[in-house]
Scaffold this motif. Sequence first.
Motif, short mmCIF file in Angstrom:
data_model
loop_
_atom_site.label_atom_id
_atom_site.label_comp_id
_atom_site.label_asym_id
_atom_site.label_seq_id
_atom_site.Cartn_x
_atom_site.Cartn_y
_atom_site.Cartn_z
N GLN A 3 11.61 45.38 36.22
CA GLN A 3 11.96 45.94 34.93
C GLN A 3 13.10 46.94 35.09
O GLN A 3 13.17 47.68 36.06
N GLY A 4 14.00 46.96 34.11
CA GLY A 4 15.08 47.93 34.12
C GLY A 4 16.27 47.55 34.97
O GLY A 4 17.23 48.32 35.06
N LEU A 5 16.24 46.37 35.58
CA LEU A 5 17.36 45.94 36.39
C LEU A 5 18.45 45.33 35.50
O LEU A 5 18.16 44.62 34.55
N ASN A 6 19.70 45.60 35.84
CA ASN A 6 20.78 44.90 35.16
C ASN A 6 20.93 43.51 35.79
O ASN A 6 20.32 43.22 36.83
N PRO A 7 21.71 42.61 35.20
CA PRO A 7 21.80 41.24 35.72
C PRO A 7 22.23 41.16 37.18
O PRO A 7 21.72 40.32 37.94
N SER A 8 23.15 42.02 37.62
CA SER A 8 23.62 41.98 39.00
C SER A 8 22.51 42.41 39.96
O SER A 8 22.31 41.80 41.02
N GLU A 9 21.80 43.47 39.60
CA GLU A 9 20.69 43.93 40.44
C GLU A 9 19.57 42.89 40.47
O GLU A 9 18.96 42.67 41.52
N ARG A 10 19.33 42.24 39.34
CA ARG A 10 18.28 41.22 39.29
C ARG A 10 18.64 40.04 40.18
O ARG A 10 17.78 39.45 40.86
N PHE A 11 19.91 39.68 40.22
CA PHE A 11 20.40 38.61 41.09
C PHE A 11 20.12 38.93 42.56
O PHE A 11 19.59 38.09 43.30
N VAL A 12 20.42 40.14 42.97
CA VAL A 12 20.22 40.54 44.37
C VAL A 12 18.73 40.67 44.67
O VAL A 12 18.25 40.22 45.73
N TYR A 13 17.98 41.26 43.75
CA TYR A 13 16.55 41.46 43.98
C TYR A 13 15.82 40.13 44.10
O TYR A 13 14.95 39.96 44.96
N CYS A 38 18.22 53.86 45.60
CA CYS A 38 19.23 52.81 45.80
C CYS A 38 18.85 51.66 44.87
O CYS A 38 17.86 51.73 44.14
N ASP A 39 19.62 50.60 44.88
CA ASP A 39 19.32 49.49 43.97
C ASP A 39 18.17 48.62 44.49
O ASP A 39 17.26 48.30 43.75
N ILE A 40 18.23 48.25 45.75
CA ILE A 40 17.18 47.45 46.37
C ILE A 40 16.91 48.03 47.76
O ILE A 40 17.85 48.39 48.48
N LEU A 41 15.65 48.08 48.13
CA LEU A 41 15.28 48.52 49.48
C LEU A 41 14.27 47.53 50.05
O LEU A 41 13.28 47.19 49.39
N VAL A 42 14.54 47.06 51.26
CA VAL A 42 13.61 46.19 51.98
C VAL A 42 13.04 46.99 53.13
O VAL A 42 13.80 47.57 53.93
N VAL A 43 11.71 47.06 53.21
CA VAL A 43 11.02 47.83 54.25
C VAL A 43 10.10 46.88 55.00
O VAL A 43 9.05 46.48 54.47
N PRO A 46 10.35 47.21 62.08
CA PRO A 46 11.03 48.50 62.10
C PRO A 46 12.32 48.54 61.27
O PRO A 46 13.08 49.50 61.36
N ASP A 47 12.55 47.52 60.44
CA ASP A 47 13.83 47.42 59.74
C ASP A 47 13.77 47.99 58.32
O ASP A 47 12.80 47.75 57.58
N LEU A 48 14.83 48.70 57.95
CA LEU A 48 15.08 49.13 56.58
C LEU A 48 16.43 48.55 56.18
O LEU A 48 17.43 48.76 56.87
N ILE A 49 16.47 47.83 55.06
CA ILE A 49 17.73 47.30 54.55
C ILE A 49 18.00 47.95 53.21
O ILE A 49 17.24 47.79 52.25
N VAL A 50 19.09 48.72 53.14
CA VAL A 50 19.44 49.47 51.95
C VAL A 50 20.57 48.74 51.22
O VAL A 50 21.64 48.52 51.80
N PHE A 51 20.32 48.34 49.98
CA PHE A 51 21.30 47.61 49.18
C PHE A 51 21.84 48.49 48.06
O PHE A 51 21.08 49.15 47.36
N SER A 52 23.16 48.45 47.90
CA SER A 52 23.80 49.00 46.71
C SER A 52 24.56 47.87 46.05
O SER A 52 25.28 47.12 46.71
N VAL A 53 24.41 47.73 44.73
CA VAL A 53 25.01 46.63 44.00
C VAL A 53 25.97 47.17 42.95
O VAL A 53 25.60 48.02 42.13
N LYS A 54 27.20 46.69 42.99
CA LYS A 54 28.20 47.07 41.98
C LYS A 54 28.85 45.81 41.42
O LYS A 54 29.20 44.89 42.17
#
Length: 309
Positions: A3-13, A38-43, A46-54
């Motif tokens: 919820q609350g994601l814009n189309p670009s964030e929803r595409f990445v998520y 951040c926009d998306i975070l994968v935990v 031991p990996d953290l993947i930090v996503f920023s979407v523009k």
Amino acid sequence: MSQGLNPSERFVYSACRASFLSLWSYANPRGGPGKELCDILVVLEPDLIVFSVKDIDVSSAKDPAVAWLRWRRKAIEQSAGQIYGAERWLDSATHLIRSDGSPGLALPLVSERRVHRIAVALGSKGEVPLEFGDFGKGFVHVFDEISFTVILTELNTITDFVRYLRAKEDLVARVPLDFQGSEEDLLAFYLHGGRSFPQAQSGIIVGDGLWREFQEKEEVEAKRIADKESYVWDNLIEIWTRDVLGGNLEFGSSLKDSELALRVMAREDRFSRRILGRAFRESLDESGTGRVRSRMLKSPSGVAYVFLA
């Protein structure tokens, strides 16, 4: 939660959930009360993947160089800044905070975690080159809509994906790279080399068109067909995840305890999942006839699994 994601964030998520699975993929996590981390975070320890979407349109400036600089600043540099800021907060946090403010999974220890920074820069329409590298506080991978889709389709487990990211960072750090193509061409270079880059010392040229040539190989299509059995494993993880989150396990294991087992399953790469998925399906078929009620199998990863009917 999307919820609350814009189309670009929803595409990445959506792509992250499909590749890294729902238990470990978070949209719009919090970095404090009322503040988006951040926009998306994968935990997935031991990996953290930090996503920023523009999603930024290339300007109509008469000078293409000016248009490129404006787009780079908004789509790449601002994403890098958001990622670095999220990483600072994560350094002092012990648990992830979901978008609704509820606690998520525990974060890996700072001394053990591996942070991967991804800027998904949309809107360039292929008119400007994508720049990746260290923007001041660590290597940031930059993908557009095409390269992001290709990579998360081809490397759609966290283990396969992270191996590529780390190999690419190592390549850039040790040899001069003449990058003439796209991110997809670099991926084709990596896959064609047996999922590694050559140990050249003088420099490497990555030409244009490598991905197109790679896709036309018969063995590539054969692999994709063979991989269909592997998604049995993905589905099994997601079914178990729904039961854990819904409190439907017969023995009532906690999220913390159940995630340990699910994490081991989720860290299997695509090739291992192919073997595991086939074995699991076969064990179900055999148990249905009353011939077999248990089976032990050792994954190529070294983990031993026991299937009980």
